[in-house]
Design a protein around this motif. Structure first.
Motif, PDB file in Angstrom:
ATOM      1  N   PHE A 266      75.798  42.113  45.014  1.00 22.81           N
ATOM      2  CA  PHE A 266      75.157  42.254  46.315  1.00 22.81           C
ATOM      3  C   PHE A 266      74.067  41.221  46.552  1.00 22.81           C
ATOM      4  N   LEU A 267      73.804  41.010  47.826  1.00 27.51           N
ATOM      5  CA  LEU A 267      72.601  40.340  48.325  1.00 27.51           C
ATOM      6  C   LEU A 267      72.146  41.178  49.507  1.00 27.51           C
ATOM      7  N   LYS A 268      70.880  41.492  49.573  1.00 27.57           N
ATOM      8  CA  LYS A 268      70.393  42.351  50.647  1.00 27.57           C
ATOM      9  C   LYS A 268      69.283  41.662  51.420  1.00 27.57           C
ATOM     10  N   GLY A 269      69.137  42.077  52.686  1.00 29.52           N
ATOM     11  CA  GLY A 269      68.011  41.640  53.488  1.00 29.52           C
ATOM     12  C   GLY A 269      68.191  40.337  54.238  1.00 29.52           C
ATOM     13  N   TYR A 270      69.386  39.829  54.321  1.00 32.30           N
ATOM     14  CA  TYR A 270      69.624  38.586  55.062  1.00 32.30           C
ATOM     15  C   TYR A 270      69.613  38.849  56.564  1.00 32.30           C
ATOM     16  N   ASN A 271      69.105  37.906  57.322  1.00 32.89           N
ATOM     17  CA  ASN A 271      69.212  37.913  58.778  1.00 32.89           C
ATOM     18  C   ASN A 271      70.052  36.704  59.164  1.00 32.89           C
ATOM     19  N   LEU A 272      71.238  36.980  59.681  1.00 26.88           N
ATOM     20  CA  LEU A 272      72.177  35.915  60.044  1.00 26.88           C
ATOM     21  C   LEU A 272      72.178  35.764  61.556  1.00 26.88           C
ATOM     22  N   LYS A 273      71.615  34.672  62.034  1.00 26.44           N
ATOM     23  CA  LYS A 273      71.447  34.452  63.475  1.00 26.44           C
ATOM     24  C   LYS A 273      72.773  34.095  64.138  1.00 26.44           C
ATOM     25  N   ALA A 274      72.893  34.460  65.393  1.00 31.06           N
ATOM     26  CA  ALA A 274      74.104  34.212  66.177  1.00 31.06           C
ATOM     27  C   ALA A 274      74.472  32.733  66.154  1.00 31.06           C
ATOM     28  N   GLY A 275      75.757  32.454  65.870  1.00 36.18           N
ATOM     29  CA  GLY A 275      76.257  31.089  65.886  1.00 36.18           C
ATOM     30  C   GLY A 275      75.889  30.231  64.697  1.00 36.18           C
ATOM     31  N   GLU A 276      75.115  30.757  63.762  1.00 37.14           N
ATOM     32  CA  GLU A 276      74.642  29.973  62.617  1.00 37.14           C
ATOM     33  C   GLU A 276      75.601  30.079  61.429  1.00 37.14           C
ATOM     34  N   THR A 277      75.560  29.047  60.568  1.00 40.30           N
ATOM     35  CA  THR A 277      76.342  29.016  59.340  1.00 40.30           C
ATOM     36  C   THR A 277      75.387  28.987  58.152  1.00 40.30           C
ATOM     37  N   TYR A 278      75.684  29.769  57.133  1.00 31.94           N
ATOM     38  CA  TYR A 278      74.835  29.892  55.958  1.00 31.94           C
ATOM     39  C   TYR A 278      75.649  29.594  54.706  1.00 31.94           C
ATOM     40  N   THR A 279      75.034  28.916  53.755  1.00 29.39           N
ATOM     41  CA  THR A 279      75.655  28.638  52.466  1.00 29.39           C
ATOM     42  C   THR A 279      74.889  29.410  51.406  1.00 29.39           C
ATOM     43  N   VAL A 280      75.620  30.225  50.639  1.00 32.50           N
ATOM     44  CA  VAL A 280      74.998  31.077  49.618  1.00 32.50           C
ATOM     45  C   VAL A 280      75.703  30.820  48.292  1.00 32.50           C
TER      46      VAL A 280
ATOM     47  N   VAL B  12      80.359  48.353  64.671  1.00 31.07           N
ATOM     48  CA  VAL B  12      80.969  47.263  65.435  1.00 31.07           C
ATOM     49  C   VAL B  12      81.628  46.297  64.454  1.00 31.07           C
ATOM     50  N   ASP B  13      82.869  45.890  64.751  1.00 33.59           N
ATOM     51  CA  ASP B  13      83.532  44.866  63.940  1.00 33.59           C
ATOM     52  C   ASP B  13      82.891  43.515  64.236  1.00 33.59           C
ATOM     53  N   LEU B  14      82.422  42.858  63.185  1.00 25.71           N
ATOM     54  CA  LEU B  14      81.758  41.568  63.349  1.00 25.71           C
ATOM     55  C   LEU B  14      82.778  40.437  63.420  1.00 25.71           C
ATOM     56  N   ASN B  15      82.472  39.447  64.235  1.00 30.58           N
ATOM     57  CA  ASN B  15      83.287  38.236  64.328  1.00 30.58           C
ATOM     58  C   ASN B  15      82.650  37.185  63.431  1.00 30.58           C
ATOM     59  N   ALA B  16      82.843  37.360  62.133  1.00 33.63           N
ATOM     60  CA  ALA B  16      82.277  36.453  61.140  1.00 33.63           C
ATOM     61  C   ALA B  16      83.424  35.760  60.413  1.00 33.63           C
ATOM     62  N   SER B  17      83.074  34.752  59.641  1.00 27.85           N
ATOM     63  CA  SER B  17      84.060  34.136  58.750  1.00 27.85           C
ATOM     64  C   SER B  17      83.352  33.783  57.452  1.00 27.85           C
ATOM     65  N   VAL B  18      84.089  33.906  56.354  1.00 29.70           N
ATOM     66  CA  VAL B  18      83.551  33.608  55.036  1.00 29.70           C
ATOM     67  C   VAL B  18      84.593  32.802  54.277  1.00 29.70           C
ATOM     68  N   SER B  19      84.157  31.704  53.692  1.00 27.55           N
ATOM     69  CA  SER B  19      85.038  30.920  52.826  1.00 27.55           C
ATOM     70  C   SER B  19      84.297  30.636  51.524  1.00 27.55           C
ATOM     71  N   PHE B  20      85.065  30.284  50.497  1.00 28.93           N
ATOM     72  CA  PHE B  20      84.487  30.035  49.180  1.00 28.93           C
ATOM     73  C   PHE B  20      84.847  28.621  48.756  1.00 28.93           C
TER      74      PHE B  20
ATOM     75  N   PHE C 198      79.497  30.351  48.918  1.00 24.47           N
ATOM     76  CA  PHE C 198      80.132  31.030  50.036  1.00 24.47           C
ATOM     77  C   PHE C 198      79.568  30.441  51.321  1.00 24.47           C
ATOM     78  N   VAL C 199      80.447  30.120  52.247  1.00 22.23           N
ATOM     79  CA  VAL C 199      80.046  29.618  53.553  1.00 22.23           C
ATOM     80  C   VAL C 199      80.292  30.761  54.542  1.00 22.23           C
ATOM     81  N   ILE C 200      79.201  31.269  55.094  1.00 19.45           N
ATOM     82  CA  ILE C 200      79.244  32.453  55.959  1.00 19.45           C
ATOM     83  C   ILE C 200      78.849  32.034  57.360  1.00 19.45           C
ATOM     84  N   LYS C 201      79.691  32.352  58.339  1.00 18.28           N
ATOM     85  CA  LYS C 201      79.390  31.981  59.723  1.00 18.28           C
ATOM     86  C   LYS C 201      79.362  33.222  60.598  1.00 18.28           C
ATOM     87  N   ASN C 202      78.297  33.349  61.377  1.00 19.83           N
ATOM     88  CA  ASN C 202      78.175  34.397  62.384  1.00 19.83           C
ATOM     89  C   ASN C 202      78.744  33.817  63.673  1.00 19.83           C
ATOM     90  N   ASN C 203      79.944  34.233  64.031  1.00 16.37           N
ATOM     91  CA  ASN C 203      80.613  33.748  65.244  1.00 16.37           C
ATOM     92  C   ASN C 203      80.310  34.609  66.463  1.00 16.37           C
TER      93      ASN C 203
END
Length: 123
Positions: free
Chosen positions: A68-82, A33-41, A46-51
């Motif tokens: 790589f980074l493995k094992g992340y769980n990105l919840k619906a609608g949430e934004t993460y900073t890595v 499935v194509d994800l509706n995410a966005s990533v900016s630097f 990195f600012v990663i958003k699960n849209n």
């Protein structure tokens, strides 16, 4: 002998037909499935958003194809900073400020049993 060969070929043809008709569990839909995410630097993070309206489970975040980074769980609608220093290659070398992010991808498991994928490129 000719009868045995004809019989063998007939059984083989029927077996092939049955395999093609029923052997595939593909329902015509893609398993990715194509994800509706966005990533900016930001220059250091990195600012990663699960849209999407669903979670990205066991996500693998990949930077420039080597880090790589493995094992992340990105919840619906949430934004993460890595932070960029969290990304490491197979040898453990960290992504540094001397490097330029060019490609970013997300691979994840979805609760539907399918896989999710996102890809971005920067100049």
């Amino acid at each position: 002998m000719k009868k045995k060969i004809t019989y063998f070929l007939s059984v083989l043809a029927i077996g092939l037909f049955v395999f093609l008709a029923y052997g595939s569990d593909d329902d015509g839909e893609s398993s990715t499935v194509d994800l509706n995410a966005s990533v900016s630097f930001t220059g250091t993070q990195f600012v990663i958003k699960n849209n999407d309206s669903f979670d990205y489970n066991n996500a693998k975040l990949e930077l420039n194809g080597d880090y790589f980074l493995k094992g992340y769980n990105l919840k619906a609608g949430e934004t993460y900073t890595v932070g960029m220093l969290q990304f490491a290659d197979k040898k453990g070398n960290r992504f540094t400020a001397l490097q330029k992010p060019q490609k970013f991808s997300i691979w994840c498991d979805l609760s539907s049993g399918k896989n999710g994928f996102y890809y971005a490129e920067w100049q």
